[in-house]
Write a protein that holds these residues in place. Structure first.
Motif, PDB file in Angstrom:
ATOM      1  N   CYS A 268      -6.961  89.440  68.057  1.00 11.32           N
ATOM      2  CA  CYS A 268      -7.593  88.768  66.919  1.00 11.32           C
ATOM      3  C   CYS A 268      -8.587  89.719  66.248  1.00 11.32           C
ATOM      4  O   CYS A 268      -9.426  90.318  66.915  1.00 11.32           O
ATOM      5  CB  CYS A 268      -8.306  87.501  67.377  1.00 11.32           C
TER       6      CYS A 268
ATOM      7  N   ASN B 114     -10.976  88.989  64.412  1.00 14.28           N
ATOM      8  CA  ASN B 114     -12.305  88.393  64.274  1.00 14.28           C
ATOM      9  C   ASN B 114     -13.059  88.338  65.603  1.00 14.28           C
ATOM     10  O   ASN B 114     -14.173  88.822  65.713  1.00 14.28           O
ATOM     11  CB  ASN B 114     -12.175  86.994  63.672  1.00 14.28           C
ATOM     12  N   CYS B 115     -12.440  87.762  66.655  1.00 11.87           N
ATOM     13  CA  CYS B 115     -13.159  87.586  67.920  1.00 11.87           C
ATOM     14  C   CYS B 115     -12.649  88.517  69.012  1.00 11.87           C
ATOM     15  O   CYS B 115     -13.243  88.599  70.084  1.00 11.87           O
ATOM     16  CB  CYS B 115     -13.084  86.128  68.379  1.00 11.87           C
TER      17      CYS B 115
ATOM     18  N   VAL C  29      -9.932  88.324  70.861  1.00 10.19           N
ATOM     19  CA  VAL C  29      -9.127  87.739  71.924  1.00 10.19           C
ATOM     20  C   VAL C  29      -7.690  88.259  71.809  1.00 10.19           C
ATOM     21  O   VAL C  29      -7.210  88.551  70.715  1.00 10.19           O
ATOM     22  CB  VAL C  29      -9.189  86.192  71.862  1.00 10.19           C
TER      23      VAL C  29
ATOM     24  N   CYS D 148      -6.754  84.656  65.439  1.00  5.37           N
ATOM     25  CA  CYS D 148      -6.260  83.696  66.424  1.00  5.37           C
ATOM     26  C   CYS D 148      -6.448  82.276  65.865  1.00  5.37           C
ATOM     27  O   CYS D 148      -7.245  82.077  64.949  1.00  5.37           O
ATOM     28  CB  CYS D 148      -7.002  83.863  67.746  1.00  5.37           C
TER      29      CYS D 148
ATOM     30  N   CYS E 264     -10.071  81.114  65.406  1.00  8.48           N
ATOM     31  CA  CYS E 264     -10.827  81.733  64.311  1.00  8.48           C
ATOM     32  C   CYS E 264     -10.333  81.228  62.954  1.00  8.48           C
ATOM     33  O   CYS E 264     -11.117  81.095  62.017  1.00  8.48           O
ATOM     34  CB  CYS E 264     -10.727  83.253  64.384  1.00  8.48           C
TER      35      CYS E 264
HETATM   36 ZN   LIG Z   1     -10.215  84.922  67.144  1.00  9.99          ZN
END
Ligand SMILES: [Zn+2]
Ligand SMILES: [Zn+2]
Length: 424
Positions: free
Chosen positions: A5, A7-8, A10, A29, A32
């Motif tokens: 992901c 953004n985060c 994962v 993901c 997000c």
């Molecule tokens: Zn994410």
């Protein structure tokens, strides 16, 4: 062989779960994606009342000026758009029910859900953006399904056209009992327009995205094959089961699995629901073996197998047998490689960590799961686990607070009694 992901951070092997999260097309993901959409919802929630205040104030202080009216008109367009949508989907639902179909749920618009209502034995989900939507109706038996399907697809546009026709009466009569909202435009002109638009637009036969319009469904209705109807009848029991599971009606869910098995004895979708129902009914031994059976079907989708793994892991943790904790670990690892963002997956993971006295790792997982879960039953479970974690850390006040959070979410959750007398 996994996606990360943007953004985060994962990672998961379930590549198809990722969507482009921003204008640069980086993968996000599911969790997000939901969060970024959540920010849009907050914006809409603020814009709407502020615009309403500005327009009403504008009209109040200067009724001759058109600006206030123009803003109000734009807002009314949203409201009337939504009202037309409700009329449209209610048209499908009422027609479907009148013809003896099972109408399970109606989705109004798309985006985030801001309200959910249960009426006429149908779940009505109200979404932020008032365009599009669907009513899900499924056959109970074979005879006349094609005709019923045709008429139910027609029910939505028909309701809109009926309302548009009724709205045209005062216009034909030349009635003018309110001030026009904009120029010569009256409120009911707008409402007539949105209904007429919704009714006619949906009758145009085409497929947008992967959703066929009502007109397209009506064209297809006479050609639905018998096998398709049989499949729909099976899907009906899968969906009934999902609704029962969400409402915590586990015995009902088990009966529905048996009904579905009369049509397809070996359906793995039914088996995975049966495992979850058994888990909810606290029949942990049976839940474990049912879920293990599903996990072993290699032709099943990655996600379905991961969800079964999660059921195995949770059943094992509930069974409280040292040997089974190891197996729970194996299955939880599998789940976290596929759906690490899933609140249920995080909950079971946290349960395992608490069991292994890794409390400090479990607590943030549970907090992030709570952020994403809105259903009371799983939330109660998360609070129970937080209470357990607090107990292990000898934090008496957090323990009491989380216990009362759990009771507030779902007073009859079986885990509450377990946490009230935790084994030390
Ligand atoms: Zn994410
Ligand atoms: Zn429709």
């Amino acid at each position: 062989m996994s996606t990360r992901c943007a953004n985060c951070g994962v990672e998961s092997e379930l590549d198809e779960a990722f969507e482009a999260g921003n204008q640069f097309g980086h993968p996000y993901c599911p969790s997000c994606i939901l969060k970024t959409r959540g920010e849009d919802v907050t914006a809409v929630k603020w814009v709407f009342p502020i615009a309403l205040v500005i327009s009403v104030a504008g009209i109040w202080f200067n009724p001759e000026d058109d600006t206030g009216w123009a803003i109000l008109n734009t807002l009314l367009f949203y409201v009337f758009g939504y009202a037309s949508l409700i009329i449209h989907e209610a048209g499908h639902a009422i027609m479907g029910k009148a013809l003896g179909l099972r109408v399970t749920n109606v989705q109004l618009g798309f985006g985030r859900t801001f309200m959910m209502v249960k009426a006429m034995d149908v779940r009505w989900e109200f979404k932020m953006i008032p365009f599009g939507g669907f009513a899900r109706y499924i056959p109970i038996d074979l005879p006349w399904f094609r005709t019923k399907d045709f008429l139910t697809s027609f029910g939505g546009p028909l309701a809109n056209l009926l309302v548009a026709w009724i709205m045209s009466w005062p216009i034909q009569a030349g009635a003018e009992f309110t001030k026009p909202v904009f120029g010569e435009l009256h409120l009911w002109h707008v409402f007539l327009g949105t209904n007429l638009f919704s009714g006619l637009w949906n009758l145009i036969p085409y497929v947008s995205g992967n959703q066929p319009t009502d007109g397209m469904l009506m064209l297809r209705a006479p050609f639905i094959r018998d096998e398709q109807i049989k499949k729909l009848r099976l899907i009906r029991w899968q969906m009934e089961c999902d609704l029962s599971l969400e409402e915590g009606e586990f015995d009902k869910a088990l009966q529905q699995v048996e009904e579905g098995r009369k049509l397809a004895p070996d359906d793995p979708e039914l088996a995975s629901r049966k495992a979850r129902a058994l888990l909810g009914a606290q029949r942990f031994d049976e839940a474990r073996s049912e879920a293990l059976g599903v996990y072993e079907i290699e032709s099943l989708s990655l996600e379905a197998r991961a969800r079964s793994s999660n059921t195995v892991a949770e059943a094992n943790l509930q069974l409280d047998d040292e040997k089974l904790v190891h197996e729970a670990g194996f299955h939880s690892n599998h789940v976290m490689r596929i759906i690490p963002w899933d609140p249920e997956a995080k909950t079971v993971r946290a349960h395992l960590l608490i069991r292994k006295d890794e409390v400090d790792e479990a607590i943030p997982l549970l907090h992030s799961a709570l952020e994403e879960e809105s259903e009371p039953r799983p939330r109660a479970m998360m609070h129970c686990l937080l209470a357990l974690a607090a107990h292990k850390k000898s934090d008496q006040s957090a323990y009491q607070a989380e216990l009362s959070n759990a009771r507030a979410a779902q007073p009859d959750h079986f885990m509450i009694a377990k946490v009230e007398k935790p084994a030390t």
